[in-house]
Design a protein around this motif. Structure first.
Motif, mmCIF file in Angstrom:
data_model
loop_
_atom_site.group_PDB
_atom_site.id
_atom_site.type_symbol
_atom_site.label_atom_id
_atom_site.label_comp_id
_atom_site.label_asym_id
_atom_site.label_seq_id
_atom_site.Cartn_x
_atom_site.Cartn_y
_atom_site.Cartn_z
ATOM 1 N N CYS A 134 -0.637 0.072 1.347
ATOM 2 C CA CYS A 134 -0.918 -0.246 2.738
ATOM 3 C C CYS A 134 -2.017 -1.266 2.872
ATOM 4 O O CYS A 134 -2.989 -1.241 2.180
ATOM 5 C CB CYS A 134 -1.337 1.010 3.475
ATOM 6 N N MET A 179 -3.527 -2.212 6.340
ATOM 7 C CA MET A 179 -3.549 -2.244 7.789
ATOM 8 C C MET A 179 -3.975 -3.639 8.206
ATOM 9 O O MET A 179 -5.017 -4.118 7.805
ATOM 10 C CB MET A 179 -4.600 -1.260 8.291
ATOM 11 N N HIS A 181 3.355 7.093 4.769
ATOM 12 C CA HIS A 181 1.976 6.659 5.001
ATOM 13 C C HIS A 181 1.892 5.761 6.237
ATOM 14 O O HIS A 181 1.084 5.992 7.139
ATOM 15 C CB HIS A 181 1.488 5.910 3.748
ATOM 16 N N GLU A 182 2.756 4.748 6.272
ATOM 17 C CA GLU A 182 2.701 3.805 7.398
ATOM 18 C C GLU A 182 3.104 4.479 8.703
ATOM 19 O O GLU A 182 2.586 4.151 9.765
ATOM 20 C CB GLU A 182 3.604 2.592 7.127
ATOM 21 N N HIS A 236 0.127 5.956 10.207
ATOM 22 C CA HIS A 236 -0.636 4.974 10.988
ATOM 23 C C HIS A 236 0.012 4.772 12.356
ATOM 24 O O HIS A 236 -0.666 4.708 13.380
ATOM 25 C CB HIS A 236 -0.639 3.618 10.276
ATOM 26 N N GLU A 238 -7.592 5.443 7.553
ATOM 27 C CA GLU A 238 -6.567 5.865 6.600
ATOM 28 C C GLU A 238 -6.379 7.385 6.550
ATOM 29 O O GLU A 238 -5.509 7.878 5.834
ATOM 30 C CB GLU A 238 -6.892 5.353 5.197
ATOM 31 N N SER A 280 -2.865 8.600 7.988
ATOM 32 C CA SER A 280 -1.773 8.093 7.146
ATOM 33 C C SER A 280 -1.769 8.803 5.791
ATOM 34 O O SER A 280 -0.709 9.157 5.265
ATOM 35 C CB SER A 280 -1.909 6.589 6.964
ATOM 36 N N TYR A 300 -10.113 3.833 1.086
ATOM 37 C CA TYR A 300 -8.926 4.627 0.730
ATOM 38 C C TYR A 300 -9.335 5.965 0.132
ATOM 39 O O TYR A 300 -8.798 7.010 0.478
ATOM 40 C CB TYR A 300 -8.057 3.868 -0.278
HETATM 41 ZN ZN LIG Z 1 -2.846 2.677 5.250
#
Ligand SMILES: [Zn+2]
Length: 724
Positions: A7, A9, A520-521, A524, A550, A553, A659
């Motif tokens: 990811c 963002m 994960h996305e 978000h 994060e 996500s 992260y």
């Molecule tokens: Zn992410």
């Protein structure tokens, strides 16, 4: 093993996170009418003089169709809209400044400011052109979008971030009528944070230094944009003469590879292709060429861009009174200092090193024939994925291609929507995406499952193509939801992916890490679309602290490892059967295989971004230094120039550590979620009310505490990683 961060963002601004949201036209009119007659008259006169009508300033979108109608369709329209909407925003700023101090209210000063930076047509346009710049197939559109994005940044710096009169107006309210007006906690928090951001932007500095800050900011915005664009524009290929050089790769994959007139294979250097080659190709030379090509993307175009970015950020931080850019960059984060962030990273690396030793000792017990150790007993960098995949196939019986057959893309996404939707009480329905930037884009309407309210729109653009953003996946929210005066307006978000394309003889099959990245996305996107607040700047997630953004996500990606979830989201491409238990057993058993390596590698990259902006300014020297310290089992490649396509260096600055920081919290939240039940809709609602739905309306530590009933700790993370 995870070689590519799933990811990035997309982030628009480098320092003062101006997140933008829209506001109703009638609300805007109300604000303008609320100020004095003289100011209103002057404002409308200015509008007429410039030919700008009020509806050009902010628009309320109730549907995707309305948003599509709003977006410019040609390069000329992009240029025209940029000019027109910037003028509207400029006039609104002037109106805020013109309110006499004695007549200032939260509504006529702070809320109008909030709309200017988050809710104007200009704001929507800036997000939109950023998206077009990294996705549009037409070069003329990308160029116009790039110029417009650059112009938007320059406008914001000149007229908002560096506007001392605007700062004075907000300060005058805070120190005057704001002391007596009844404000709620969210309003007080916004006012405090906004003034703090102005101060961090140097508005208290003398004129000369303030002007320098403005100049540096503009340069930086262009550098960040250029860095990302150079990555997306790099369409290099690995040219392979003969089929034998692709030994190990399936016929279906090889058949899908582009060929030139001489029959040579032209391998794309994008994430899915490079991962496939590095994991499956039995020819070392081909793996090596792919590895070097992948880690030389944007070489040399980003070489000077990165050096300029480092120097500009350093100069900026010094000007603002910070010891380094990292110190400045992290001051408003959960970690507060680079030292605080580094301490966490080093502790985690230290705990993971014995596990990393185990990983390599295990791999060395059975290396495939084309992999040989260096004289120091290390594995070459381009062999690690292949050795790990070989070990999985042989000993963990994890055949990635076989597993991918259980994840046909269309059905898998539908099922993922269903699983998360059930927990959160929302439903996704496909809607027309006609008029968006590419024919492959698909769109979904998100509704509250019980009340039927439209919450937002999610767009998916999932396959790689030339000149498109090249990371595995990313999410961008370009209009955030709002909840004001009892009315809710929908948000708009997109997930960009570079997932495996459909092959010659069947539908697209998602690899495990693509499924995981999508979860994960989607986390978000849910955070973005469900966080409707009364202030535009608090809605959505673009103003989130980087070390918190994060968290949702990473919480949602944990679902992927649960047996029931894996069963729910899988269906074999031919039989429709879910993943059988014995395969799930192996997936779960193999979960921690490679974790020691992954943690140390991610930790090394985190330290890289922290140190690069803390004083170790030479990208090449720093890379070699950290590789020497941390690559205890891997022989780094001398031609590795990963820093030229390490997109987070542009977007995240020194905060790649975020992260890990977020993951520690995410595991804690997930443990609670799992305890309550992943099909427990009440728990989902509680998660929305305490975390997702709060946007950026308070300190994220408060959200975490509200959900857990205590502060977060590391235990769940360490347990999940097998480190305790
Ligand atoms: Zn992410």
């Amino acid at each position: 093993m995870e070689l590519f961060t799933p990811c990035a963002m997309l982030r628009m601004f480098d320092f003062f996170f101006l997140k933008w949201e829209f506001l109703m036209k009638r609300s805007f009119l109300y604000y303008v009418l609320a100020i004095t007659a003289i100011i209103a008259l002057a404002f409308f006169r200015a509008c007429r003089a410039s030919g700008v009508e009020m509806h050009n300033y902010c628009t309320k979108f109730r549907s995707l169709e309305e948003f599509i109608a709003f977006t410019p369709k040609t390069a000329e329209e992009i240029r025209e809209c940029t000019k027109r909407y910037a003028q509207g925003a400029h006039e609104a700023v002037a109106a805020v400044i013109a309110v006499p101090d004695g007549e200032r209210t939260f509504e006529n000063t702070v809320t109008v400011f909030d709309v200017v930076v988050e809710g104007s047509n200009f704001a929507h346009l800036a997000y939109w052109v950023y998206l077009l710049e990294v996705t549009h197939p037409d070069a003329t559109m990308r160029e116009a979008a790039h110029e417009a994005y650059s112009a938007c940044n320059k406008f914001l710096i000149d007229h908002v971030q560096q506007n001392r009169d605007l700062f004075r107006a907000l300060k005058a309210y805070a120190q005057g009528n704001g002391l007596h007006e009844q404000l709620d906690a969210e309003q007080r928090y916004f006012l405090r944070e906004t003034l703090g951001a102005f101060e961090r932007a140097g508005l208290d500095l003398p004129d000369k230094q303030r002007a320098q800050v403005g100049t540096l900011k503009k340069e930086l915005a262009d550098l960040v944009s250029s860095y990302t664009r150079n990555m997306a524009s790099d369409v290099r290929k690995v040219v392979v003469e003969r089929r034998e050089e692709l030994e190990g790769l399936s016929d279906a994959f090889v058949d899908s590879v582009q060929r030139d007139d001489d029959g040579r294979y032209l391998l794309s250097v994008d994430s899915p292709t490079s991962i496939t080659v590095l994991e499956e190709c039995a020819v070392e030379e081909t793996r090596k060429r792919m590895f070097i090509s992948f880690y030389n993307r944007a070489n040399p175009s980003n070489e000077q861009v990165l050096r300029d970015m480092i120097a500009t950020r350093d100069a900026l931080a010094k000007l603002l009174g910070y010891a380094s850019f990292a110190a400045y960059d992290i001051a408003d984060q959960m970690a507060k200092t680079p030292e605080g962030a580094e301490a966490l990273i080093r502790e985690i690396i230290e705990r993971a090193q014995p596990k990393e030793d185990e990983v390599f000792a295990t791999l060395k017990t059975d290396l495939p024939p084309s992999v040989s150790l260096t004289s120091e007993g290390k594995l070459n960098a381009w062999d690690i994925r292949f050795a790990a995949a070989h070990y999985r196939r042989t000993h963990l019986a994890l055949n990635e291609q076989e597993i991918a057959e259980y994840f046909p893309l269309e059905k898998t996404i539908e099922k993922i929507f269903s699983v998360f939707g059930n927990f959160l009480g929302v439903a996704f329905a496909p809607v027309s995406a006609e008029g968006l930037w590419h024919e492959e884009v698909r769109a979904f309407e998100l509704r509250d499952d019980e009340e039927g309210t439209v919450l937002g729109y999610l767009m998916l653009d999932l396959f790689p193509r030339p000149h498109k953003y090249s990371h595995m996946a990313a999410q961008l929210g370009f209009v955030s939801p709002m909840k004001r005066d009892g009315e809710r307006t929908p948000g708009f978000s997109v997930i960009l992916g570079n997932f495996t394309r459909p092959q010659a003889d069947g539908p697209a099959l998602m690899k495990r890490e693509e499924v995981w990245a999508f979860c994960h996305e989607l986390g978000h996107a849910m955070h973005s679309l469900l966080s409707a607040c009364s202030l535009a700047s608090h809605s959505g997630i673009n103003a989130c602290q980087r070390d918190f953004v994060e968290v949702p996500s990473q919480t949602f990606e944990q679902w992927f490892w649960e047996r029931e979830v894996l069963k729910s989201i899988s269906s074999h491409v031919q039989t429709g059967d879910p993943l059988p238990d014995h395969m799930i057993d192996r997936i779960i058993a193999g979960k921690q295989f490679g974790e020691g390596y992954n943690i140390c590698r991610q930790g090394c990259m985190s330290l890289y971004s922290l140190e690069l902006f803390s004083g170790n300014h030479d990208p090449e020297q720093l890379l070699r230094k950290l590789y020497a310290e941390h690559k205890r089992h891997e022989q780094p490649c001398d031609e590795d120039r990963m820093y030229l396509s390490f997109s987070q260096l542009a977007g995240y600055g020194s905060k790649y550590y975020s992260y890990f920081w977020s993951e520690v919290i995410a595991h804690d939240l997930f443990a609670q979620m799992k305890k309550a039940g992943l099909t427990n809709r009440e728990e989902g609602k509680r998660f929305i009310s305490t975390v997702l739905g709060r946007g950026t309306s308070a300190d994220p530590n408060d959200f975490v505490h509200a959900y857990l009933g205590r502060d977060s700790d590391k235990d769940a993370f360490l347990k999940a990683k097998g480190l305790i």
